[in-house]
Design a protein around this motif. Structure first.
Motif, PDB file in Angstrom:
ATOM      1  N   LEU A  23     -44.093   7.210  26.651  1.00 19.28           N
ATOM      2  CA  LEU A  23     -45.301   7.854  26.131  1.00 19.28           C
ATOM      3  C   LEU A  23     -45.327   9.346  26.434  1.00 19.28           C
ATOM      4  CD1 LEU A  23     -48.163   5.294  26.780  1.00 19.28           C
ATOM      5  CD2 LEU A  23     -46.769   5.659  24.754  1.00 19.28           C
ATOM      6  N   CYS A  24     -44.628   9.765  27.508  1.00 20.88           N
ATOM      7  CA  CYS A  24     -44.691  11.181  27.861  1.00 20.88           C
ATOM      8  C   CYS A  24     -44.146  12.060  26.730  1.00 20.88           C
ATOM      9  CB  CYS A  24     -43.957  11.415  29.177  1.00 20.88           C
ATOM     10  SG  CYS A  24     -43.872  13.123  29.623  1.00 20.88           S
ATOM     11  N   PRO A  25     -42.901  11.823  26.248  1.00 21.19           N
ATOM     12  CA  PRO A  25     -42.463  12.623  25.102  1.00 21.19           C
ATOM     13  C   PRO A  25     -43.296  12.344  23.850  1.00 21.19           C
ATOM     14  CG  PRO A  25     -40.812  10.983  25.675  1.00 21.19           C
ATOM     15  CD  PRO A  25     -41.818  10.984  26.766  1.00 21.19           C
ATOM     16  N   ALA A  26     -43.790  11.100  23.693  1.00 15.65           N
ATOM     17  CA  ALA A  26     -44.565  10.779  22.500  1.00 15.65           C
ATOM     18  C   ALA A  26     -45.845  11.606  22.430  1.00 15.65           C
ATOM     19  CB  ALA A  26     -44.905   9.286  22.475  1.00 15.65           C
ATOM     20  N   LEU A  27     -46.349  12.032  23.588  1.00 13.24           N
ATOM     21  CA  LEU A  27     -47.540  12.873  23.589  1.00 13.24           C
ATOM     22  C   LEU A  27     -47.186  14.354  23.625  1.00 13.24           C
ATOM     23  CD1 LEU A  27     -49.566  10.873  26.238  1.00 13.24           C
ATOM     24  CD2 LEU A  27     -50.252  11.217  23.873  1.00 13.24           C
ATOM     25  N   ALA A  28     -46.112  14.686  24.329  1.00  9.48           N
ATOM     26  CA  ALA A  28     -45.897  16.091  24.680  1.00  9.48           C
ATOM     27  C   ALA A  28     -45.298  16.925  23.554  1.00  9.48           C
ATOM     28  CB  ALA A  28     -45.004  16.178  25.911  1.00  9.48           C
ATOM     29  N   VAL A  29     -44.322  16.378  22.827  1.00 12.45           N
ATOM     30  CA  VAL A  29     -43.620  17.248  21.871  1.00 12.45           C
ATOM     31  C   VAL A  29     -44.038  17.004  20.425  1.00 12.45           C
ATOM     32  CG1 VAL A  29     -41.606  17.495  23.322  1.00 12.45           C
ATOM     33  CG2 VAL A  29     -41.662  15.686  21.613  1.00 12.45           C
ATOM     34  N   THR A  30     -45.025  16.091  20.219  1.00 12.85           N
ATOM     35  CA  THR A  30     -45.303  15.680  18.851  1.00 12.85           C
ATOM     36  C   THR A  30     -46.373  16.510  18.177  1.00 12.85           C
ATOM     37  OG1 THR A  30     -46.800  14.060  19.778  1.00 12.85           O
ATOM     38  CG2 THR A  30     -44.627  13.276  19.180  1.00 12.85           C
ATOM     39  N   ASN A  31     -46.355  17.853  18.349  1.00 16.17           N
ATOM     40  CA  ASN A  31     -47.354  18.628  17.610  1.00 16.17           C
ATOM     41  C   ASN A  31     -46.907  18.948  16.188  1.00 16.17           C
ATOM     42  OD1 ASN A  31     -45.493  20.501  18.315  1.00 16.17           O
ATOM     43  ND2 ASN A  31     -46.782  21.532  19.809  1.00 16.17           N
ATOM     44  N   SER A  32     -45.686  18.529  15.819  1.00 16.59           N
ATOM     45  CA  SER A  32     -45.283  18.609  14.417  1.00 16.59           C
ATOM     46  C   SER A  32     -44.274  17.502  14.132  1.00 16.59           C
ATOM     47  CB  SER A  32     -44.673  19.975  14.098  1.00 16.59           C
ATOM     48  OG  SER A  32     -43.427  20.083  14.723  1.00 16.59           O
ATOM     49  N   ALA A  33     -44.151  17.140  12.856  1.00 21.25           N
ATOM     50  CA  ALA A  33     -43.268  16.042  12.483  1.00 21.25           C
ATOM     51  C   ALA A  33     -41.822  16.361  12.824  1.00 21.25           C
ATOM     52  CB  ALA A  33     -43.420  15.740  10.991  1.00 21.25           C
ATOM     53  N   ILE A  34     -41.416  17.612  12.617  1.00 24.59           N
ATOM     54  CA  ILE A  34     -40.015  17.948  12.849  1.00 24.59           C
ATOM     55  C   ILE A  34     -39.673  17.858  14.328  1.00 24.59           C
ATOM     56  CG2 ILE A  34     -40.443  20.453  12.950  1.00 24.59           C
ATOM     57  CD1 ILE A  34     -37.352  18.924  11.346  1.00 24.59           C
ATOM     58  N   ASN A  35     -40.625  18.228  15.203  1.00 18.29           N
ATOM     59  CA  ASN A  35     -40.387  18.087  16.640  1.00 18.29           C
ATOM     60  C   ASN A  35     -40.253  16.616  17.017  1.00 18.29           C
ATOM     61  OD1 ASN A  35     -40.560  20.800  16.848  1.00 18.29           O
ATOM     62  ND2 ASN A  35     -42.413  20.854  18.095  1.00 18.29           N
ATOM     63  N   GLY A  36     -41.100  15.760  16.425  1.00 15.01           N
ATOM     64  CA  GLY A  36     -41.013  14.336  16.682  1.00 15.01           C
ATOM     65  C   GLY A  36     -39.661  13.798  16.263  1.00 15.01           C
ATOM     66  N   LEU A  37     -39.207  14.204  15.068  1.00  9.41           N
ATOM     67  CA  LEU A  37     -37.916  13.740  14.568  1.00  9.41           C
ATOM     68  C   LEU A  37     -36.794  14.202  15.490  1.00  9.41           C
ATOM     69  CD1 LEU A  37     -36.192  12.468  12.259  1.00  9.41           C
ATOM     70  CD2 LEU A  37     -36.129  14.725  11.227  1.00  9.41           C
TER      71      LEU A  37
END
Lengths: 210, 211
Positions: free
Chosen positions: A28-42
């Motif tokens: 959950l930590c990366p799922a919350l921390a870096v997901t401010n845009s779709a490309i970062n999530g990808l």
């Protein structure tokens, strides 16, 4: 047990039935921390996929040679090696992406999803199943990150994968790309996932009874 | 499984030793393979930024400080340096000055262009920052904010004022919602001026006399 194993089942389970983020609530930590845009999530999903599949491959291959007492240490050495390779390669080939994800690439090593799959699955299963399991889990993780990132980007920046959606008149909900937006989005997605799952399960139950 | 029997200490040591050895070998080779690329990326980013903050510049020279004077050098080699930019006819456009300081969350490092004839800042670009996305990170791309640095007087010093109240040539309109980040950028530029401006002005004057 292992002769009834089905490679398709082991791979597909990570996407829905045992989705790491929405069902197991791991990583959950990366799922919350870096997901401010779709490309970062990808990007985060793909980097984690590389580490998870690579680590599961090696752990499963050497599972009979690694003594029980030092298994966790060995897993971590393997995972940390893959993470550093990913970190350096991103820095060398996609510097702008590396800048966005920053410290969170190095923190993949502490993602409990990855160590969890080694301990729970790769160290006990044959190579094809271990790789299938890792690919499925990593795929489910990536899909989850893109969903969280996509929703936050659409509402918080008015764009999806950097493509502007609403034009000039849209006032972005800045909170969605700030940390609280991560919690809100993930919370709403968890509710939806749980509701759909419950409905499916009760439908199955009805079918069994009738 | 085969590891049911507990293994002796020798085997534990060998296992971890081998794992560490192979991991080390992989890491060293990946590091050696990627290091030149990583350094080149950083140089390219700085190089591109130099030309962006010195509009019209086509070539540049590197200067470092030596005994209270600016001295030209082939490569800064990690030392603090400023970059003089020249236009097509060889005329000095200005100096690109890298500077860094504390922002809202972490260090902001930026480079700005300084025109020693007009005594003005003529451009600014943030190189690295971790300001709040959506608010503080507007210092990177908010065009109104960046425009304030295209002809900014540096005497007595640059000042950040509340959003929309810029009236003097040495003032910068803060970004609303990102006052701290805006002030940080201004302070970083003032720090860079304290450090380099005298050296640059002296050099520009002595060059003017030589011509």
């Amino acid at each position: 047990m292992s002769n009834q194993q089905n490679l398709y089942e082991e791979t597909i389970k990570g996407f829905w039935r045992e989705n790491p983020v929405f069902v197991q609530m791991l990583g959950l930590c990366p799922a919350l921390a870096v997901t401010n845009s779709a490309i970062n999530g990808l990007a985060m999903g793909l980097a984690s996929t590389f580490v998870l599949v690579g680590s599961s491959f090696l752990v499963s291959m050497f599972r009979n040679l690694i003594p029980k007492q030092v298994r966790i240490t060995t897993f971590i050495i393997i995972i940390a090696t893959f993470v550093t390779v990913a970190d350096l390669s991103l820095q060398a080939f996609t510097p702008s992406l590396h800048k966005e994800l920053g410290a969170f690439i190095a923190l993949i090593v502490a993602n409990c999803l990855i160590l969890g799959r080694q301990e729970a699955f790769a160290s006990k299963n044959r190579l094809p199943f271990a790789v299938g399991d890792a690919a499925g889990m990593a795929g489910g993780f990536t899909v989850a990150l893109i969903m969280v990132g996509g929703i936050r980007e659409i509402l918080g920046s008015g764009s999806f994968f950097g493509v502007s959606l609403f034009g000039e008149n849209f006032e972005p909900w800045v909170i969605m790309i700030l940390p609280p937006g991560g919690f809100l989005t993930l919370g709403v997605l968890l509710i939806i996932f749980a509701a759909v799952k419950k409905r499916r399960d009760s439908r199955k139950l009805v079918q069994l009874e009738s | 499984m085969s590891s049911e029997k507990s293994a002796g200490p020798i085997r534990l040591i060998i296992t971890l030793g081998l794992a560490g050895l192979f991991s080390g070998l992989v890491l060293v080779s990946v590091f050696l393979a990627t290091q030149p690329l990583i350094e080149r990326n950083q140089e390219e980013a700085l190089e591109a930024a130099i030309y962006r903050v010195l509009p019209g510049a086509e070539t540049r020279k590197i200067f470092v400080e030596e005994d209270g004077k600016l001295v030209e050098t082939e490569s800064a080699d990690g030392a603090e340096a400023v970059y003089a930019g020249y236009d097509g006819s060889g005329k000095l456009v200005g100096y690109g000055i890298p500077s860094s300081g504390t922002g809202f969350q972490d260090t902001i490092s930026l480079i700005y262009g300084y025109d020693p004839y007009e005594k003005k800042v003529i451009g600014m670009q943030v190189l690295e920052s971790r300001e709040t996305p959506g608010l503080g990170d507007k210092i990177i791309k908010d065009q109104d904010f960046l425009d304030d640095f295209s002809a900014l007087e540096v005497e007595p010093e640059v000042e950040a004022v509340a959003s929309g109240t810029k009236s003097e040539a040495n003032e910068v309109d803060s970004i609303s919602g990102a006052t701290i980040s805006s002030k940080a950028v201004v302070n970083i530029i003032n720090d860079g001026n304290d450090k380099w401006r005298q050296l640059i002005d002296e050099r520009t004057e002595s060059e003017g006399q030589a011509e």
